[in-house]
Design a protein around this motif. Structure first.
Motif, PDB file in Angstrom:
ATOM      1  N   THR A 157      86.101 -25.992  43.783  1.00  0.00           N
ATOM      2  CA  THR A 157      86.247 -26.639  42.478  1.00  0.00           C
ATOM      3  C   THR A 157      84.918 -27.173  41.979  1.00  0.00           C
ATOM      4  O   THR A 157      84.510 -26.921  40.832  1.00  0.00           O
ATOM      5  CB  THR A 157      87.268 -27.797  42.571  1.00  0.00           C
ATOM      6  OG1 THR A 157      88.527 -27.288  42.980  1.00  0.00           O
ATOM      7  CG2 THR A 157      87.420 -28.498  41.227  1.00  0.00           C
ATOM      8  N   LYS A 158      84.209 -27.909  42.833  1.00  0.00           N
ATOM      9  CA  LYS A 158      82.941 -28.519  42.439  1.00  0.00           C
ATOM     10  C   LYS A 158      81.892 -27.466  42.088  1.00  0.00           C
ATOM     11  O   LYS A 158      81.138 -27.620  41.120  1.00  0.00           O
ATOM     12  CB  LYS A 158      82.427 -29.420  43.565  1.00  0.00           C
ATOM     13  CG  LYS A 158      83.222 -30.710  43.730  1.00  0.00           C
ATOM     14  CD  LYS A 158      82.664 -31.554  44.865  1.00  0.00           C
ATOM     15  CE  LYS A 158      83.420 -32.877  44.998  1.00  0.00           C
ATOM     16  NZ  LYS A 158      82.897 -33.695  46.121  1.00  0.00           N
ATOM     17  N   ASN A 159      81.850 -26.378  42.867  1.00  0.00           N
ATOM     18  CA  ASN A 159      80.861 -25.323  42.609  1.00  0.00           C
ATOM     19  C   ASN A 159      81.092 -24.666  41.251  1.00  0.00           C
ATOM     20  O   ASN A 159      80.138 -24.386  40.505  1.00  0.00           O
ATOM     21  CB  ASN A 159      80.907 -24.274  43.717  1.00  0.00           C
ATOM     22  CG  ASN A 159      80.352 -24.785  45.034  1.00  0.00           C
ATOM     23  OD1 ASN A 159      79.606 -25.762  45.057  1.00  0.00           O
ATOM     24  ND2 ASN A 159      80.737 -24.149  46.128  1.00  0.00           N
ATOM     25  N   ILE A 160      82.364 -24.403  40.925  1.00  0.00           N
ATOM     26  CA  ILE A 160      82.675 -23.769  39.643  1.00  0.00           C
ATOM     27  C   ILE A 160      82.324 -24.705  38.489  1.00  0.00           C
ATOM     28  O   ILE A 160      81.710 -24.297  37.499  1.00  0.00           O
ATOM     29  CB  ILE A 160      84.164 -23.369  39.577  1.00  0.00           C
ATOM     30  CG1 ILE A 160      84.472 -22.279  40.608  1.00  0.00           C
ATOM     31  CG2 ILE A 160      84.538 -22.883  38.169  1.00  0.00           C
ATOM     32  CD1 ILE A 160      85.948 -21.995  40.771  1.00  0.00           C
ATOM     33  N   VAL A 161      82.708 -25.963  38.615  1.00  0.00           N
ATOM     34  CA  VAL A 161      82.418 -26.935  37.556  1.00  0.00           C
ATOM     35  C   VAL A 161      80.912 -27.066  37.349  1.00  0.00           C
ATOM     36  O   VAL A 161      80.422 -27.106  36.207  1.00  0.00           O
ATOM     37  CB  VAL A 161      83.043 -28.304  37.887  1.00  0.00           C
ATOM     38  CG1 VAL A 161      82.536 -29.373  36.920  1.00  0.00           C
ATOM     39  CG2 VAL A 161      84.566 -28.229  37.832  1.00  0.00           C
ATOM     40  N   GLU A 162      80.162 -27.093  38.433  1.00  0.00           N
ATOM     41  CA  GLU A 162      78.700 -27.211  38.333  1.00  0.00           C
ATOM     42  C   GLU A 162      78.100 -26.039  37.561  1.00  0.00           C
ATOM     43  O   GLU A 162      77.169 -26.202  36.776  1.00  0.00           O
ATOM     44  CB  GLU A 162      78.094 -27.282  39.743  1.00  0.00           C
ATOM     45  CG  GLU A 162      76.593 -27.497  39.752  1.00  0.00           C
ATOM     46  CD  GLU A 162      76.030 -27.614  41.158  1.00  0.00           C
ATOM     47  OE1 GLU A 162      74.829 -27.362  41.323  1.00  0.00           O
ATOM     48  OE2 GLU A 162      76.795 -27.939  42.085  1.00  0.00           O
ATOM     49  N   GLU A 163      78.638 -24.838  37.780  1.00  0.00           N
ATOM     50  CA  GLU A 163      78.107 -23.650  37.121  1.00  0.00           C
ATOM     51  C   GLU A 163      78.549 -23.512  35.663  1.00  0.00           C
ATOM     52  O   GLU A 163      77.849 -22.918  34.846  1.00  0.00           O
ATOM     53  CB  GLU A 163      78.532 -22.391  37.899  1.00  0.00           C
ATOM     54  CG  GLU A 163      77.931 -22.270  39.289  1.00  0.00           C
ATOM     55  CD  GLU A 163      76.429 -22.032  39.267  1.00  0.00           C
ATOM     56  OE1 GLU A 163      75.899 -21.615  38.207  1.00  0.00           O
ATOM     57  OE2 GLU A 163      75.775 -22.280  40.298  1.00  0.00           O
ATOM     58  N   LEU A 164      79.726 -24.053  35.323  1.00  0.00           N
ATOM     59  CA  LEU A 164      80.320 -23.768  34.009  1.00  0.00           C
ATOM     60  C   LEU A 164      80.349 -24.952  33.047  1.00  0.00           C
ATOM     61  O   LEU A 164      80.640 -24.782  31.862  1.00  0.00           O
ATOM     62  CB  LEU A 164      81.745 -23.223  34.183  1.00  0.00           C
ATOM     63  CG  LEU A 164      81.896 -21.933  34.987  1.00  0.00           C
ATOM     64  CD1 LEU A 164      83.355 -21.487  35.007  1.00  0.00           C
ATOM     65  CD2 LEU A 164      81.018 -20.821  34.435  1.00  0.00           C
ATOM     66  N   ASN A 165      80.076 -26.153  33.524  1.00  0.00           N
ATOM     67  CA  ASN A 165      80.159 -27.343  32.686  1.00  0.00           C
ATOM     68  C   ASN A 165      79.135 -27.291  31.548  1.00  0.00           C
ATOM     69  O   ASN A 165      78.031 -26.773  31.711  1.00  0.00           O
ATOM     70  CB  ASN A 165      79.904 -28.581  33.538  1.00  0.00           C
ATOM     71  CG  ASN A 165      80.682 -29.786  33.053  1.00  0.00           C
ATOM     72  OD1 ASN A 165      81.744 -29.647  32.448  1.00  0.00           O
ATOM     73  ND2 ASN A 165      80.167 -30.968  33.292  1.00  0.00           N
ATOM     74  N   SER A 166      79.499 -27.830  30.384  1.00  0.00           N
ATOM     75  CA  SER A 166      78.574 -27.868  29.247  1.00  0.00           C
ATOM     76  C   SER A 166      79.037 -28.931  28.268  1.00  0.00           C
ATOM     77  O   SER A 166      80.084 -29.556  28.444  1.00  0.00           O
ATOM     78  CB  SER A 166      78.524 -26.502  28.552  1.00  0.00           C
ATOM     79  OG  SER A 166      79.706 -26.294  27.790  1.00  0.00           O
ATOM     80  N   ASP A 167      78.280 -29.091  27.197  1.00  0.00           N
ATOM     81  CA  ASP A 167      78.681 -30.022  26.144  1.00  0.00           C
ATOM     82  C   ASP A 167      79.863 -29.486  25.348  1.00  0.00           C
ATOM     83  O   ASP A 167      80.553 -30.253  24.672  1.00  0.00           O
ATOM     84  CB  ASP A 167      77.503 -30.284  25.192  1.00  0.00           C
ATOM     85  CG  ASP A 167      76.399 -31.104  25.846  1.00  0.00           C
ATOM     86  OD1 ASP A 167      76.699 -31.803  26.844  1.00  0.00           O
ATOM     87  OD2 ASP A 167      75.246 -31.039  25.371  1.00  0.00           O
TER      88      ASP A 167
END
Length: 320
Positions: A157-167
């Motif tokens: 979960t954390k890895n995906i969020v880190e790669e895909l998170n944005s404004d």
């Protein structure tokens, strides 16, 4: 990072556009016999957005899967089992990360989509879901929203969020996969009910539908072993605005067209979910009055006005 998106409908194409926008190499896969795929590949646009030149296209499932570290799947929920079986014929899928971006349940069994996928593909993969509110029409106009990534492995979960998170999309960590999947699927059912109320001129009852719908689904999630509070988060209640009120929602529009006797040509995933919920209601011995009412209307062809009036004007009782 190399990411492939399997599926080139409205949502799949947006997902490819988005993950490219946040800095990843993207390939879109579509079926060779799909008119939708060829139109998108040839024109690089659909009704909602233009696909950047940096995004590649392929009709080879093997190519799309083998070249990617992360594979996003955006197809009809009812096609997932047969599609997952196809994926097992491709070498090297072990240890890849698959993200399911559909909101539904298997109609014939009531199973969650991660269950369906794992049964066919096995356990040697990283598996997550991407759910929550948001419409393509808003995102492409830079209107932000919040969504959820959920997995049984918090590191995935954390890895995906880190790669895909944005404004544009602010992700939250999903802590309850059962609740997130059931919540995401059943909000489409509530969307159909909301559309029926719109079609009947009873839009003011949508507040009651929201209050009772969340209570009903939270009981089911608790019976299934999930956290009933998840239903009040982004995957379900947080998605109500985009589903019960939005002019863009296919499920709401389907429900409205149904009560008006009009045809509606687009996929309303909530119809199959109603069938799945009938299975889950019996399996877990949980009463689901709203879902039962929709089943009577859609599959036993009962009068929508009569059934919904009976449902929402039930005899006096304590609220909680």
């Amino acid at each position: 990072m190399n990411i492939s998106v399997l599926g080139c409908g409205r949502w799949g194409t947006f997902l490819a556009w988005y993950v490219n926008k946040v800095g990843h190499n993207v390939m879109i896969w579509g079926r060779e016999n799909s008119k939708n795929y060829h139109t998108l590949k040839d024109t690089r646009k659909n009704d909602y957005l233009t696909v950047p030149d940096s995004i590649e296209f392929t009709s080879s499932l093997e190519t799309a899967v083998s070249q990617a570290e992360v594979i996003i799947i955006s197809i009809s929920a009812q096609e997932l089992r047969s599609f997952a079986k196809q994926l097992t014929t491709i070498d090297g899928i072990e240890n890849k990360t698959f993200i399911l971006c559909m909101k539904g349940l298997e109609a014939t069994t009531g199973k969650r989509l991660t269950q369906v996928f794992s049964e066919e593909v096995g356990k040697n993969i990283n598996l997550a879901v991407w759910v929550g509110p948001g419409h393509v029409q808003d995102f492409v106009n830079d209107i932000p929203n919040c969504m959820v990534i959920g997995s049984e492995d918090v590191e995935v979960t954390k890895n995906i969020v880190e790669e895909l998170n944005s404004d544009l999309i602010r992700f939250y960590y999903g802590q309850d996969l059962i609740g997130n999947e059931i919540g995401a699927a059943t909000k489409n059912v509530m969307g159909i009910a909301a559309g029926m109320l719109d079609g009947l001129g009873y839009s003011s009852l949508k507040g009651s539908l929201m209050a009772r719908g969340t209570r009903e689904i939270s009981r089911l999630v608790r019976a299934m072993g999930g956290n009933d509070l998840t239903i009040y988060g982004l995957s379900h209640l947080g998605d109500y605005e985009a589903t019960l009120f939005s002019p863009h929602s296919n499920n709401r529009r389907f429900g409205e067209a149904y009560t008006k006797g009009e045809s509606f040509g687009k996929l309303a995933e909530g119809v199959s979910t109603v069938k799945a919920l009938k299975e889950l209601s019996e399996l877990y011995h949980v009463e689901l009055p709203i879902c039962d009412a929709l089943y009577e209307i859609l599959f036993n062809h009962k009068d929508a006005k009569e059934i919904l009036e009976q449902l929402l004007m039930r005899p006096v009782k304590f609220e909680f």
